[in-house]
Design a protein around this motif. Sequence first.
Motif, short mmCIF file in Angstrom:
data_model
loop_
_atom_site.label_atom_id
_atom_site.label_comp_id
_atom_site.label_asym_id
_atom_site.label_seq_id
_atom_site.Cartn_x
_atom_site.Cartn_y
_atom_site.Cartn_z
N ILE A 92 0.67 -1.50 -0.11
CA ILE A 92 -0.02 -0.18 -0.14
C ILE A 92 1.13 1.05 -0.28
N ARG A 93 0.79 1.91 -0.64
CA ARG A 93 0.27 3.66 -0.14
C ARG A 93 -0.03 4.52 0.07
N LEU A 94 0.62 5.13 0.96
CA LEU A 94 -0.42 6.58 1.73
C LEU A 94 -0.83 8.03 1.43
N ARG A 95 0.35 8.13 0.95
CA ARG A 95 0.92 9.88 -0.42
C ARG A 95 0.17 9.49 -0.75
N GLU A 96 -0.06 10.82 -1.02
CA GLU A 96 -1.51 10.86 -2.97
C GLU A 96 -2.56 9.87 -3.15
N GLN A 97 -3.22 9.35 -2.46
CA GLN A 97 -4.21 9.01 -2.02
C GLN A 97 -5.23 9.51 -2.16
N GLY A 98 -5.29 10.89 -1.99
CA GLY A 98 -6.98 11.76 -2.01
C GLY A 98 -7.77 11.01 -1.32
N PRO A 99 -9.06 11.81 -1.81
CA PRO A 99 -10.56 11.17 -0.07
C PRO A 99 -10.45 9.52 0.30
N ALA A 100 -10.00 8.66 -1.26
CA ALA A 100 -9.53 6.73 -0.95
C ALA A 100 -9.28 6.87 0.94
N LEU A 101 -7.81 7.91 0.55
CA LEU A 101 -7.94 7.40 2.07
C LEU A 101 -8.12 7.44 2.86
N TRP A 102 -9.27 9.17 3.32
CA TRP A 102 -10.18 9.25 4.17
C TRP A 102 -10.97 7.98 4.25
N LEU A 103 -12.37 7.59 3.12
CA LEU A 103 -13.09 6.83 2.54
C LEU A 103 -12.70 5.51 3.13
N VAL A 104 -11.41 4.43 3.00
CA VAL A 104 -11.43 3.57 3.43
C VAL A 104 -11.20 3.52 4.98
N SER A 105 -10.30 4.41 5.52
CA SER A 105 -9.84 4.31 6.76
C SER A 105 -10.90 5.26 7.87
N VAL A 106 -11.62 5.75 7.69
CA VAL A 106 -12.88 5.57 8.09
C VAL A 106 -13.94 4.99 8.43
N GLY A 107 -13.84 4.13 7.63
CA GLY A 107 -14.70 3.02 7.10
C GLY A 107 -14.35 2.01 8.07
N CYS A 108 -12.93 1.76 8.00
CA CYS A 108 -12.07 0.82 9.54
C CYS A 108 -12.44 1.51 10.81
N ALA A 109 -12.16 2.17 10.81
CA ALA A 109 -12.38 2.95 12.25
C ALA A 109 -14.33 2.36 12.82
N GLY A 110 -15.17 2.49 11.58
CA GLY A 110 -16.45 2.93 11.80
C GLY A 110 -16.85 1.46 12.54
N LEU A 111 -16.49 0.75 11.63
CA LEU A 111 -16.39 -0.96 11.37
C LEU A 111 -15.98 -1.75 12.75
N MET A 112 -14.78 -1.00 13.32
CA MET A 112 -14.29 -1.60 14.62
C MET A 112 -15.25 -1.03 15.13
N VAL A 113 -15.53 0.23 15.56
CA VAL A 113 -16.58 0.61 16.57
C VAL A 113 -17.64 0.06 16.32
N LEU A 114 -18.54 -0.06 15.84
CA LEU A 114 -19.85 -0.56 15.61
C LEU A 114 -19.62 -2.33 15.98
N SER A 115 -18.38 -2.78 15.82
CA SER A 115 -18.05 -4.29 16.23
C SER A 115 -17.89 -4.47 17.88
N GLY A 116 -17.41 -3.59 17.97
CA GLY A 116 -17.17 -2.87 19.93
C GLY A 116 -18.58 -3.18 20.17
N THR A 117 -19.60 -1.92 19.80
CA THR A 117 -20.83 -2.27 20.69
C THR A 117 -21.54 -3.66 19.89
N GLY A 118 -21.32 -4.16 18.94
CA GLY A 118 -22.48 -4.92 18.70
C GLY A 118 -21.73 -6.33 19.84
N ALA A 119 -20.86 -5.94 20.21
CA ALA A 119 -20.35 -7.10 21.53
C ALA A 119 -20.43 -6.43 22.56
N VAL A 120 -20.55 -6.25 22.68
CA VAL A 120 -21.13 -5.40 23.99
C VAL A 120 -22.65 -5.91 24.14
#
Length: 327
Positions: A156-184
């Motif tokens: 993977i390359r993180l530089r010069e990825q533009g909005p794509a980097l933010w989209l996949v990063s926010v998606g990963c963070a959101g799924l982790m938080v969602l899974s945590g609340t699901g476990a609780v």
Amino acid sequence: MKATRFSCYAVLVLAFNLAVIVWGGYVRASGSGAGCGSHWPSCNGQIIPVSAQLQTMIEFTHRVSSGVSIVLIAGLLVWAWRVYPSSHPVRLGAILSTTFILTEAILGAGLVLFQLVAGNDSAARAMSVALHLANTLLLLAALTATAWWGAGGAPIRLREQGPALWLVSVGCAGLMVLSGTGAVTALGDTLFPASSLAAGVLQDVLPTAHFLLRLRIVHPILAIIVGGFILIASTQVRARLVGRGMDWLAGAVQALVGLQFLAGVLNVVLLAPVWLQLAHLLMSDLVWVAWVLVSLGVLAETRESGEHDALMPVAPQAGARRGLTAG
């Protein structure tokens, strides 16, 4: 990309860990977390329990399968180290996989030793369950990346990825938080089962309701928000995946999210039966793995941004066993 013996092995290790995770969910759902008492790594003071009760065998089986996972991932690390050059991302993936399986074992041991199992309904258990789940997702991500890179996927390359980097990063963070609340939420369903849907809703809104019941509303609300974001984000990044022949990954994510929504609704209506809890858990893990693959595909280096042919496997050293080849 091309399947190799190493990447096939990595996929098998990933699949085995998915099975271990689902069995761990059954340990929780069946109330078998204290099946080996407060002993670890022994089970009720024995290496192999004799004439054990069903709950003991359920918990012991989970421990054995977790031990097998450690051995399999250790093999992944040794194989990667012997076959791939030091600059290859496969080595990083294998190192991260080894790290997270060890922390997974430590967190699992902590749950037992601190008696955060069975009927324990404390805030400490809720936080530990969420932390355990987050580590599990990181383990699955590391194994997925290892298999991806082992099959020839570009780093993977993180530089010069533009909005794509933010989209996949926010998606990963959101799924982790969602899974945590699901476990609780799953913990609350196990400890405070409802006799009917109406009774379950009443449980949640009573002023004297346990905090686990009050938190149950958080997960479905977050599921709508995060699920909606993943559906939109996968559409946005699809164009980049088309150029790399991987647009089917975006479609797979969208299909899995749709099935997960359906499973979530049924889980509420049917009062979270154990089999559906396990299916819901497996589906959430598959959504995570699919999104990790989308992220790897979106952020992968192209020949215009960086050559990676030098990162192909090297021949094993003289004297190495024949089985330790990348394919």
